[in-house]
Design an enzyme around this catalytic site. Structure first.
Site, PDB file in Angstrom:
ATOM      1  N   VAL A  44       0.848  -1.204   0.000  1.00 33.63           N
ATOM      2  CA  VAL A  44       0.000   0.000   0.000  1.00 33.63           C
ATOM      3  C   VAL A  44       0.883   1.254   0.000  1.00 33.63           C
ATOM      4  O   VAL A  44       0.622   2.224  -0.734  1.00 33.63           O
ATOM      5  CB  VAL A  44      -0.960  -0.009   1.220  1.00 33.63           C
ATOM      6  CG1 VAL A  44      -1.774   1.276   1.271  1.00 33.63           C
ATOM      7  CG2 VAL A  44      -1.888  -1.227   1.158  1.00 33.63           C
ATOM      8  N   CYS A  45       1.922   1.235   0.819  1.00 29.73           N
ATOM      9  CA  CYS A  45       2.828   2.396   0.892  1.00 29.73           C
ATOM     10  C   CYS A  45       3.455   2.679  -0.473  1.00 29.73           C
ATOM     11  O   CYS A  45       3.633   3.843  -0.858  1.00 29.73           O
ATOM     12  CB  CYS A  45       3.928   2.149   1.924  1.00 29.73           C
ATOM     13  SG  CYS A  45       3.299   1.882   3.590  1.00 29.73           S
ATOM     14  N   THR A  46       3.788   1.641  -1.194  1.00 27.82           N
ATOM     15  CA  THR A  46       4.391   1.827  -2.515  1.00 27.82           C
ATOM     16  C   THR A  46       3.432   2.585  -3.434  1.00 27.82           C
ATOM     17  O   THR A  46       3.828   3.522  -4.137  1.00 27.82           O
ATOM     18  CB  THR A  46       4.760   0.452  -3.130  1.00 27.82           C
ATOM     19  OG1 THR A  46       5.629  -0.225  -2.219  1.00 27.82           O
ATOM     20  CG2 THR A  46       5.446   0.603  -4.472  1.00 27.82           C
TER      21      THR A  46
END
Ligand code: BEZ
Length: 211
Positions: A44-46
């Site tokens: 998700v962070c990516t």
């Protein structure tokens, strides 16, 4: 004590992917968004960091500097940057703080131990040109943010900093706004020359004054 709206954004100096940053100097007389993500090399962070990189011109237009943060070391940020570009099609174009000692995370209360003992949650702080905190939003690790919404709120914050208006539900830039109740009808005549529609005495709608 946790930060609240209207508090001064705590200043700090920290290492980042673009060198050492001292927050207040870095922001100068512009606005800022400081946001944390839980961990490098996570899915998700990516996607989030790729999206923020894509939206950088929109933040620039609003004179807003964006700063990301996690408690990962600088070398991880630098390695992960390649994955972000490869998978999201946008190169990291804003600084990521490497907050391994959690100094900034603690200052901004970004670690919520009942969610996770060691990783930052998805915090967002919008900081005004006066260095005051204008917006605080917290998302869990499992939910990626909507950065169009962050831009929408910045539009409202920047407008309402300059005019005695408020923005209604789901408002976006260019739509009608509300004259704040503190402005009398008499004063409104001078301040809102385009006029207004009084749906109720307390609900007066006027065209966006800076358009
Ligand atoms: C993610 O970015 O996918 C993620 C990070 C930490 C916990 C859960 C999800």
């Amino acid at each position: 004590m946790a930060l609240r709206l209207g508090d001064e954004a705590p200043n700090f100096t920290a290492q980042s992917t673009e060198g050492a940053i001292t927050l207040h100097d870095y922001l100068g007389d512009g606005w800022g968004v400081l946001f944390s993500h839980p961990k490098d090399f996570t899915p998700v962070c990516t996607t989030e960091l790729g999206r923020v990189a894509a939206l950088k011109p929109e933040f620039d237009k609003r004179n807003v500097k964006v700063i990301g943060l996690s408690v990962d070391p600088l070398e991880d940020h630098n390695k992960w940057a390649g994955d972000i570009e490869e998978t999201q099609g946008h190169k990291l174009n804003f600084p990521l703080l490497a907050d391994s000692d959690r100094k900034v995370a603690d200052l901004y209360d970004m670690i919520h131990p009942n969610a996770n003992d060691t990783l930052t949650v998805r915090s967002v702080f919008v900081i005004g040109a006066d260095k005051k905190v204008k917006l605080i939003i917290t998302y869990p690790a499992s939910t990626g943010r909507n950065f169009d919404e962050i831009l929408r709120v910045i539009d409202s914050l920047q407008l309402t900093a300059n005019y005695q208006v408020a923005t209604p539900v789901d408002w976006t830039d260019g739509e009608d706004v509300i004259i704040v109740p503190a402005v009398s009808d008499e004063d409104a005549k001078g301040k809102f020359p385009k006029g207004w529609k009084a749906i109720k005495p307390y609900l007066r709608v006027t065209p966006q004054p800076n358009k």
